[in-house]
Design an enzyme around this catalytic site. Structure first.
Site, PDB file in Angstrom:
ATOM      1  N   HIS A 280     106.596  72.536  88.865  1.00 18.30           N
ATOM      2  CA  HIS A 280     105.362  71.921  88.377  1.00 18.30           C
ATOM      3  C   HIS A 280     105.404  70.405  88.611  1.00 18.30           C
ATOM      4  CE1 HIS A 280     102.069  71.030  85.440  1.00 18.30           C
ATOM      5  NE2 HIS A 280     102.821  69.956  85.241  1.00 18.30           N
ATOM      6  N   GLU A 281     106.539  69.783  88.267  1.00 23.41           N
ATOM      7  CA  GLU A 281     106.669  68.331  88.467  1.00 23.41           C
ATOM      8  C   GLU A 281     106.545  67.994  89.959  1.00 23.41           C
ATOM      9  OE1 GLU A 281     106.653  66.075  86.120  1.00 23.41           O
ATOM     10  OE2 GLU A 281     106.490  67.748  84.720  1.00 23.41           O
ATOM     11  N   HIS A 284     103.038  67.737  91.214  1.00 24.31           N
ATOM     12  CA  HIS A 284     102.354  66.451  91.029  1.00 24.31           C
ATOM     13  C   HIS A 284     102.592  65.533  92.238  1.00 24.31           C
ATOM     14  CE1 HIS A 284     100.682  66.982  87.090  1.00 24.31           C
ATOM     15  NE2 HIS A 284     101.845  67.213  86.517  1.00 24.31           N
ATOM     16  N   GLU A 362      96.927  68.795  86.095  1.00 23.29           N
ATOM     17  CA  GLU A 362      97.887  69.745  85.514  1.00 23.29           C
ATOM     18  C   GLU A 362      97.653  71.154  86.062  1.00 23.29           C
ATOM     19  OE1 GLU A 362     100.517  68.890  83.930  1.00 23.29           O
ATOM     20  OE2 GLU A 362      99.858  66.814  83.931  1.00 23.29           O
ATOM     21  N   ASP A 366     100.321  73.328  88.192  1.00 25.83           N
ATOM     22  CA  ASP A 366     100.670  74.693  87.783  1.00 25.83           C
ATOM     23  C   ASP A 366     100.509  75.664  88.957  1.00 25.83           C
ATOM     24  OD1 ASP A 366     101.284  74.033  85.192  1.00 25.83           O
ATOM     25  OD2 ASP A 366      99.439  74.822  84.300  1.00 25.83           O
TER      26      ASP A 366
HETATM   27 ZN   LIG Z   1     102.243  68.045  84.647  1.00 24.28          ZN
END
Ligand SMILES: [Zn+2]
Length: 425
Positions: A280-281, A284, A362, A366
């Protein structure tokens, strides 16, 4: 009507509207969460216990009630500094004591920061040792809290005072385009901070140890390679010294890049779930959210400095906010402070736009994580983290729209195509 009176009225209107909006949002949140306190939402009935659902509700209610008190006090303090003459009195007292000049201007900034910090202390103490304590999150001791406060204040003075002196000097010496130079300095400072924060500043507050779990290192290294990233190292941070809240982040630029896991996160998640959280990070970064955020901040601060450049030369900007400018000498520190305290009252009303953008990011991160790791692992990790942080599953939708930087758990799991999560928790 004079420009000064117009500014006073606009500022007072923004304060009243802001206060009303914040109270309305908090009371909506309180009512909504209280109404859903007695039953776990059906989608989570199999995975979330009634006890943890109610703990999340009580924690959310306690935070919202404290938020209302803080809003009221912050508005009173803001009024005190501006229209009621607090900043003017402080400025005049320091002028009488030190006379005009750089020393007086720096003293004004420092005194303002010190008084603001003191006024916030009761809330900070209450939040850590009463609210967080009551819900079992606080792990810090009073000694560590004091040490953090002292270190933070010293660091702020060592970094902040020279930076402030440089900007004040530019305001006085760089002519009518000083704000462009000051913006350049501010941006350079922020970039420098991004580089030195992980390696020099964060270690002042926490211990970082290389991740020693070989199987996990192999696993996350493979994930990063698959996603096209390399890291200088994987670290475990002793977050448990202060708080039971868990987190992970990917930080730094170029060679300083590192992945940091809170020890609290590693204690709670399975290797597959850690993988999914890291993915997930990385999402980004893949979607360039970080760089977009930095460019956005650059653009907004340029607009801010340009506005400050214009306002600082208008007498009504000072008189309209309750301050007498010095007509012979410099008012640069005054202008900076007035700008910093008054502008958020107006920009508050566009904050939902930024929250919405953040929630969109976000969802994108995801989706990326679900494509590079196991979506069910991400779902169960999110659920564990939301549960561990006592985030309510039933927030008020309008409150979410205004404030939430991360979508509520129910929405994130639904987007991942996970509804029941039977047997994963
Ligand atoms: Zn996040």
């Amino acid at each position: 009507m004079s420009a000064s009176l117009l500014l006073t009225l606009a500022f007072a209107a923004a304060l009243v509207a802001g206060l009303g909006t914040k109270f309305w949002l908090d009371s909506r949140q309180v009512r909504h969460v209280a109404r859903h306190r007695d039953a776990v939402p059906p989608a989570f009935a199999a995975t979330v216990s009634l006890a943890s659902h109610q703990k999340a509700a009580d924690y959310t209610l306690a935070k919202a009630r404290l938020g209302m008190l803080e809003t009221a006090v912050a508005t009173a303090i803001l009024l005190g500094w501006t229209l009621l003459g607090g900043l003017d009195a402080l400025n005049q007292a320091l002028l009488a004591l030190l006379g005009p000049g750089m020393g007086q201007q720096l003293a004004l900034l420092a005194a303002f920061a010190a008084i603001g910090g003191l006024l916030d202390l009761p809330f900070s103490l209450y939040r850590t040792f009463v609210l967080e304590e009551r819900f079992g999150f606080n792990k810090t001791t009073f000694g560590l809290w004091i040490a953090d406060l002292v270190k933070g204040t010293l660091l702020g003075a060592v970094i902040g005072l020279p930076l402030a002196a440089l900007i004040l000097w530019l305001m006085g010496a760089a002519g009518s385009l000083w704000w462009l130079w000051a913006w350049g300095v501010w941006m350079g400072f922020n970039l420098l901070l991004l580089v030195i924060y992980p390696t020099f500043i964060a270690p002042l507050f926490n211990k970082f140890q290389p991740l020693s779990d070989e199987a996990l290192v192999t696993r996350v290294t493979a994930l990063m390679k698959r996603c096209g990233f390399s890291a200088k190292g994987f670290y475990v941070m002793d977050g448990s010294r202060r708080s039971a809240h868990a987190n992970a982040y990917f930080t730094g630029f170029g060679a300083a890049k590192r992945v940091v896991f809170y020890d609290t996160l590693l204690a709670k998640l399975s290797p597959g779930e850690v993988d999914a959280v890291l993915a997930h990070e990385l999402g980004h970064f893949k979607h360039k959210h970080i760089i977009q955020r930095i460019v956005g901040l650059f653009a907004m601060s340029l607009a801010g400095f340009a506005l400050l450049g214009w306002l600082s030369s208008q007498v009504w900007f000072y008189t309209g906010l309750g301050v007498r400018p010095n007509l012979q000498g410099a008012n640069d520190a005054l202008a900076l402070l007035l700008f910093l305290v008054a502008v958020p009252s107006f920009t508050f009303f566009i904050s939902p736009l930024f929250a919405a953008l953040s929630r969109k990011h976000e969802f994108e991160a995801d989706a990326y994580a679900a494509s590079q790791a196991d979506a069910r692992d991400l779902g169960s990790a999110l659920l564990k983290l939301y549960e561990d942080n006592a985030s309510t599953l039933t927030p008020d939708p309008v409150f979410v729209g205004f404030y939430y930087s991360h979508p509520p758990a129910s929405q994130r799991l639904a987007r991942l195509g996970i509804h029941g999560l039977e047997g994963t928790a």
